[in-house]
Scaffold this motif. Structure first.
Motif, mmCIF file in Angstrom:
data_model
loop_
_atom_site.group_PDB
_atom_site.id
_atom_site.type_symbol
_atom_site.label_atom_id
_atom_site.label_comp_id
_atom_site.label_asym_id
_atom_site.label_seq_id
_atom_site.Cartn_x
_atom_site.Cartn_y
_atom_site.Cartn_z
ATOM 1 N N VAL A 27 47.088 37.264 34.808
ATOM 2 C CA VAL A 27 46.259 38.400 35.179
ATOM 3 C C VAL A 27 46.983 39.643 34.689
ATOM 4 N N ARG A 28 46.382 40.364 33.711
ATOM 5 C CA ARG A 28 47.045 41.501 33.075
ATOM 6 C C ARG A 28 46.185 42.751 33.209
ATOM 7 N N ALA A 29 46.821 43.839 33.596
ATOM 8 C CA ALA A 29 46.108 45.107 33.725
ATOM 9 C C ALA A 29 45.670 45.614 32.354
ATOM 10 N N ILE A 30 44.543 46.314 32.322
ATOM 11 C CA ILE A 30 44.082 46.956 31.095
ATOM 12 C C ILE A 30 45.003 48.142 30.814
ATOM 13 N N SER A 31 45.521 48.194 29.605
ATOM 14 C CA SER A 31 46.553 49.192 29.288
ATOM 15 C C SER A 31 46.059 50.626 29.457
ATOM 16 N N ALA A 32 44.761 50.869 29.239
ATOM 17 C CA ALA A 32 44.236 52.231 29.327
ATOM 18 C C ALA A 32 43.898 52.639 30.764
ATOM 19 N N ASP A 33 44.024 51.708 31.705
ATOM 20 C CA ASP A 33 43.633 51.975 33.093
ATOM 21 C C ASP A 33 44.881 51.934 33.972
ATOM 22 N N THR A 34 45.268 53.063 34.536
ATOM 23 C CA THR A 34 46.485 53.113 35.360
ATOM 24 C C THR A 34 46.213 52.763 36.817
ATOM 25 N N ARG A 35 44.952 52.553 37.186
ATOM 26 C CA ARG A 35 44.658 52.162 38.557
ATOM 27 C C ARG A 35 45.041 50.690 38.772
ATOM 28 N N PRO A 36 45.517 50.334 39.961
ATOM 29 C CA PRO A 36 45.912 48.937 40.199
ATOM 30 C C PRO A 36 44.703 48.020 40.316
ATOM 31 N N PHE A 37 44.895 46.786 39.894
ATOM 32 C CA PHE A 37 43.910 45.724 40.094
ATOM 33 C C PHE A 37 44.471 44.817 41.173
ATOM 34 N N ARG A 38 43.690 44.569 42.222
ATOM 35 C CA ARG A 38 44.202 43.802 43.355
ATOM 36 C C ARG A 38 43.314 42.595 43.607
ATOM 37 N N PHE A 39 43.942 41.410 43.715
ATOM 38 C CA PHE A 39 43.177 40.227 44.092
ATOM 39 C C PHE A 39 43.871 39.539 45.279
ATOM 40 N N VAL A 40 43.055 38.995 46.170
ATOM 41 C CA VAL A 40 43.567 38.431 47.425
ATOM 42 C C VAL A 40 43.311 36.932 47.515
ATOM 43 N N GLY A 41 43.076 36.318 46.399
ATOM 44 C CA GLY A 41 42.902 34.879 46.334
ATOM 45 C C GLY A 41 42.540 34.471 44.924
ATOM 46 N N LEU A 42 43.193 33.425 44.417
ATOM 47 C CA LEU A 42 42.904 32.930 43.070
ATOM 48 C C LEU A 42 42.947 31.411 43.120
ATOM 49 N N TRP A 43 41.858 30.778 42.686
ATOM 50 C CA TRP A 43 41.733 29.328 42.710
ATOM 51 C C TRP A 43 41.640 28.794 41.280
ATOM 52 N N ALA A 44 42.371 27.740 40.973
ATOM 53 C CA ALA A 44 42.300 27.098 39.661
ATOM 54 C C ALA A 44 41.182 26.060 39.677
ATOM 55 N N LEU A 45 40.336 26.057 38.644
ATOM 56 C CA LEU A 45 39.219 25.127 38.541
ATOM 57 C C LEU A 45 39.481 24.143 37.409
ATOM 58 N N ARG A 46 39.406 22.868 37.725
ATOM 59 C CA ARG A 46 39.598 21.851 36.695
ATOM 60 C C ARG A 46 38.289 21.159 36.378
ATOM 61 N N ALA A 47 38.136 20.755 35.129
ATOM 62 C CA ALA A 47 36.974 19.962 34.754
ATOM 63 C C ALA A 47 37.034 18.629 35.488
ATOM 64 N N THR A 48 35.909 18.175 36.027
ATOM 65 C CA THR A 48 35.903 16.946 36.822
ATOM 66 C C THR A 48 35.507 15.715 36.021
ATOM 67 N N ALA A 49 35.416 15.849 34.703
ATOM 68 C CA ALA A 49 35.036 14.707 33.867
ATOM 69 C C ALA A 49 35.954 13.506 34.040
ATOM 70 N N PRO A 50 37.272 13.690 34.241
ATOM 71 C CA PRO A 50 38.145 12.508 34.381
ATOM 72 C C PRO A 50 37.987 11.763 35.693
ATOM 73 N N LEU A 51 37.066 12.176 36.586
ATOM 74 C CA LEU A 51 36.933 11.504 37.869
ATOM 75 C C LEU A 51 36.728 10.002 37.719
ATOM 76 N N GLY A 52 35.826 9.606 36.841
ATOM 77 C CA GLY A 52 35.518 8.191 36.714
ATOM 78 C C GLY A 52 36.561 7.394 35.962
ATOM 79 N N SER A 53 37.401 8.066 35.180
ATOM 80 C CA SER A 53 38.369 7.348 34.348
ATOM 81 C C SER A 53 39.794 7.496 34.848
ATOM 82 N N SER A 54 39.968 8.163 35.988
ATOM 83 C CA SER A 54 41.325 8.360 36.469
ATOM 84 C C SER A 54 41.908 7.055 36.981
ATOM 85 N N LYS A 55 43.207 6.985 36.999
ATOM 86 C CA LYS A 55 43.905 5.794 37.456
ATOM 87 C C LYS A 55 43.662 5.598 38.952
#
Length: 526
Positions: free
Chosen positions: A249-277
């Motif tokens: 997560v990188r701030a826009i160089s031309a914008d000096t105002r802070p960007f604040r996030f209070v939660g970040l979730w990683a999303l994975r493709a679920t295609a391997p569900l049927g082929s997983s070990k």
């Protein structure tokens, strides 16, 4: 008729009767009523639920990691004929969204566990940054397996464990500022992930700016936090396939105002569900034993002994750990098949769950590591029929805080062939206290101190909670131990405050938290 003819006639009647009986059994019954012994088909799963995104407020600190226990629930149209349920869990080991977390090489692994028909929910741990998917099916009394339900997936937000130290500005556990003020650009970067995108909860308002979000070198998009009024918004950015790399997560160089996030979730493709070990757990090798063998044995095993020794080790081994040995033994009317061990660890927190394991051994070595920490176990036995003994009580071993190790103040003084942490008051211009660098959960303290004619007294506190006073004055020189118990479990720095002008020499200090509690640690403060 002779007796021979009579016998032949009787045999013929029996034979004809037997044929009639077999014919009656094999001939379809005209009525549609089912037989009393007919097994109904396994009911299909009618509904399942699993929180899609675990909020940051639901995450709890477990001493070394953040996790939550969202409930996976299911229901059937009727419970008639259901003997058990099978739940398949798809995940990576531990923080499963990370790359290369298991032996499959893909970051995926799947397990199938069996639960009784009375069980219709499962609330297992999901760790920060993880993605866990589950589905369920019913099995009837005849062993016929029903259809799987659809997959339900739950995601936990990334916490401080998943972000690379040294990045981010004013970062909290799940709350981050990213900004570029001209003098410095404070990006946020995670460890490497296998993900197709992210879900981010953004703080909005007039004072917030923009940031770019990437996975590796791939730009997912730009998010703006600007709004006329303060609030929150949720943004999802993703591609069609998994990407490999750090989430940035990188701030826009031309914008000096802070960007604040209070939660970040990683999303994975679920295609391997049927082929997983897929792994079906077996007894004495994994946490969930397989179904017990068919048996009329209902007698529970009994634990006959359990020890964790020494309780208070004082000498480190060649690897720098304190060596402790756990030993246990049980008995059964037939045979003990194995033992389940449950662990807890404590120190800078009360106790947090350290998981369970199953073994056929009756002992194991234990390494107690960090100064002021505790390692605890309890054990129960099980037999081949699936009968479990009662748990033993918890037994703990503690690693001491050693002199001059972990103390922010205190002068090292040699005495009696050892180094001691000195606490002293010389005059109005010289006041020497000692306190730990770290905060500990403590219900009780076990303290070694030096005694003799020239030593004085000191009060002992954990934060603001008074635990007792050490009186080191004695007519003869030597070493003593004292156990001090607080009126409540306190979570703060341990402090020694002198009350005489004579020195008090402190040796090893063992911290004993409340074994019955699982609490998050105190927040880190300056």
């Amino acid at each position: 008729m002779s007796w021979i003819s009579a016998a032949r006639g009787a045999r013929k009647v029996r034979f004809v009767g037997a044929i009639a009986l077999v014919t009656a059994v094999l001939t379809p019954v005209a009525t549609s009523a089912p037989s009393a012994f007919a097994e109904t088909a396994p009911p299909s799963i009618t509904s399942t639920s699993y929180p899609t995104f675990v909020e940051a407020s639901a995450m709890r600190w477990r001493g070394t990691h953040w996790s939550a226990t969202p409930a996976f629930r299911w229901s059937t149209a009727t419970a008639e004929g259901v003997a058990k349920y099978q739940v398949q869990t798809w995940h990576g080991k531990r923080r499963g969204s990370m790359v290369g977390v298991d032996s499959t090489g893909s970051g995926y692994q799947s397990t199938i566990a069996t639960y009784p028909a009375s069980r219709t929910s499962l609330a297992g741990h999901i760790y920060s940054g993880d993605q866990v998917c589950r589905r369920v099916r019913a099995v009837n009394n005849a062993g016929t397996v029903g259809r799987w339900s659809g997959w339900k997936c739950s995601h936990a937000p990334l916490g401080t464990e998943e972000f690379v130290p040294g990045y981010g500005f004013d970062n909290g556990v799940f709350d981050y500022y990213v900004r570029n003020n001209g003098a410095s650009n404070n990006p946020v970067r995670s460890v490497s992930y296998l993900a197709k995108g992210v879900r981010v909860k953004v703080r909005t308002g007039p004072k917030y700016g923009k940031a770019r979000i990437l996975i590796g070198s791939t730009l997912l998009g730009t998010v703006s936090g600007y709004a006329s009024k303060a609030g929150y918004k949720v943004v999802t950015l993703q591609k069609s396939a998994n990407l490999t790399g750090a989430i940035k997560v990188r701030a826009i160089s031309a914008d000096t105002r802070p960007f604040r996030f209070v939660g970040l979730w990683a999303l994975r493709a679920t295609a391997p569900l049927g082929s997983s070990k897929v792994v079906t757990w077996q007894p004495r090798s994994e946490l969930w034993p397989a179904d017990p063998v068919e048996s009329t044995d209902t007698t529970r095993p009994t634990m006959t002994g359990f020890s964790l020794s020494p309780t208070f080790p004082t000498t480190r081994n060649s690897n720098g750990f304190y060596s402790v040995k756990a030993s246990w033994r049980g008995t059964d009317n037939v045979k003990v098949a194995g033992y389940e061990l449950a662990g807890k660890r404590g120190g800078s927190t009360s106790y947090y769950d350290d998981g369970s394991s199953v073994t056929s051994n009756t002992s194991m070595p234990v390494d107690v590591d960090w100064a002021g920490s505790a390692t605890c176990y309890r054990v129960r036995a099980f037999d081949e029929a699936g009968n479990y003994s009662a748990w033993t009580g918890w037994k703990c071993s503690f690693a001491p805080i050693e002199p001059m190790d972990g103390w922010t103040a205190g002068v090292g003084i040699p005495s009696g062939g050892k180094i001691w942490t000195s606490v002293r008051t010389r005059d109005d211009y010289y006041h020497q206290t000692a306190r730990t660098t770290d905060r500990f959960s403590a219900k009780k303290l076990r303290i070694q101190y030096r005694v003799g004619p020239k030593w004085g007294r000191a009060k002992v506190y954990v934060g603001g909670t008074y635990f007792g006073t050490i009186n080191a004055y004695a007519s003869t020189v030597g070493n003593r131990w004292i156990a001090l118990t607080g009126t409540r479990e306190a979570h703060e720095r341990i402090r020694f405050v002198p009350i005489t002008t004579k020195d008090v020499l402190i040796g090893k200090v063992f911290v004993i938290p409340d074994v019955s509690k699982n609490l998050p640690p105190a927040p880190t403060r300056g």
